[in-house]
Write a protein that holds these residues in place. Structure first.
Motif, PDB file in Angstrom:
ATOM      1  N   LEU A  33       0.833  -1.200   0.000  1.00 52.23           N
ATOM      2  CA  LEU A  33       0.000   0.000   0.000  1.00 52.23           C
ATOM      3  C   LEU A  33       0.871   1.256   0.000  1.00 52.23           C
ATOM      4  CD1 LEU A  33      -2.785   1.341   0.129  1.00 52.23           C
ATOM      5  CD2 LEU A  33      -2.699   1.089   2.626  1.00 52.23           C
ATOM      6  N   GLU A  34       1.873   1.296   0.859  1.00 52.89           N
ATOM      7  CA  GLU A  34       2.757   2.460   0.904  1.00 52.89           C
ATOM      8  C   GLU A  34       3.479   2.639  -0.435  1.00 52.89           C
ATOM      9  OE1 GLU A  34       4.371   5.891   2.255  1.00 52.89           O
ATOM     10  OE2 GLU A  34       2.856   4.723   3.293  1.00 52.89           O
ATOM     11  N   ASP A  35       3.941   1.551  -1.034  1.00 55.15           N
ATOM     12  CA  ASP A  35       4.604   1.622  -2.335  1.00 55.15           C
ATOM     13  C   ASP A  35       3.645   2.129  -3.413  1.00 55.15           C
ATOM     14  OD1 ASP A  35       6.875   0.957  -4.204  1.00 55.15           O
ATOM     15  OD2 ASP A  35       5.290  -0.349  -5.022  1.00 55.15           O
ATOM     16  N   HIS A  36       2.416   1.625  -3.404  1.00 61.11           N
ATOM     17  CA  HIS A  36       1.397   2.041  -4.377  1.00 61.11           C
ATOM     18  C   HIS A  36       1.142   3.547  -4.289  1.00 61.11           C
ATOM     19  CE1 HIS A  36      -2.290   1.799  -6.778  1.00 61.11           C
ATOM     20  NE2 HIS A  36      -2.912   2.447  -5.801  1.00 61.11           N
ATOM     21  N   LEU A  37       0.965   4.047  -3.070  1.00 61.93           N
ATOM     22  CA  LEU A  37       0.690   5.463  -2.875  1.00 61.93           C
ATOM     23  C   LEU A  37       1.908   6.319  -3.198  1.00 61.93           C
ATOM     24  CD1 LEU A  37      -1.458   5.250   0.375  1.00 61.93           C
ATOM     25  CD2 LEU A  37      -2.242   5.445  -2.003  1.00 61.93           C
TER      26      LEU A  37
END
Length: 170
Positions: A33-37
């Motif tokens: 999720l952090e990578d996606h954002l």
């Protein structure tokens, strides 16, 4: 709720197989999720997710400004990392520093009009990325449960003692 493992116990209470699966799923999901954002914000605004969070904090503050120490605490990052981030945001013209009149060593970070514009242009894409990655995958009951779980975890980890050795206080 008391933790299962008391401080006096000499034998670690290892995670059960189910707990291990939950823990690893949590780590995997939060990393993704952090990578996606982060990728979305790099693509759309040429800034990492942490910088976006700083701009949001400033935009929500009175007069769009916060003391640097307060911003570091709110963002949960070290003051040196914050100083580096603010320098980068200053170079883009999105933030400026102001000296604190009541404390010669203190400084404020101030969101500029240009920074507010970047935030306003970037926020819709960021919200869409958050919605797609998280909320659209959960039904209403799962969303409610996730919120309750995260509040419980955060409350349990929130330091209560004034002298806590926390990175964002260094």
């Amino acid at each position: 709720m008391e933790p299962k493992n008391s401080a006096e116990s000499t034998e670690p209470q290892w995670l059960t197989e189910d707990e291990q699966h939950i823990w690893r799923a949590y780590l995997h999901a939060t990393t993704l999720l952090e990578d996606h954002l982060d990728r979305q914000l790099q693509r759309d605004a040429k800034m990492p997710h942490v910088y976006f969070g700083l701009l949001v904090k400033l935009s929500e503050s009175p007069r769009r400004r916060l003391r640097m120490t307060e911003l570091a605490r709110d963002a949960k990052i070290t003051r040196s990392r914050l100083s580096h981030a603010i320098s980068r945001l200053e170079a883009n013209g999105w933030v400026r520093r102001e000296d604190c009149p009541s404390d010669k060593r203190g400084q404020f970070a101030v969101l500029t009009e240009e920074g507010l514009g970047v935030l306003e242009r970037t926020a819709p894409g960021h919200v869409a990325a958050v919605r797609h990655a998280l909320f659209d995958r959960l039904d209403a009951e799962q969303q409610k449960s996730l919120g309750e779980i995260m509040r419980i975890v955060a409350e349990g980890l929130q330091p209560t003692e004034a002298g806590a050795d926390l990175p964002w206080l260094r």
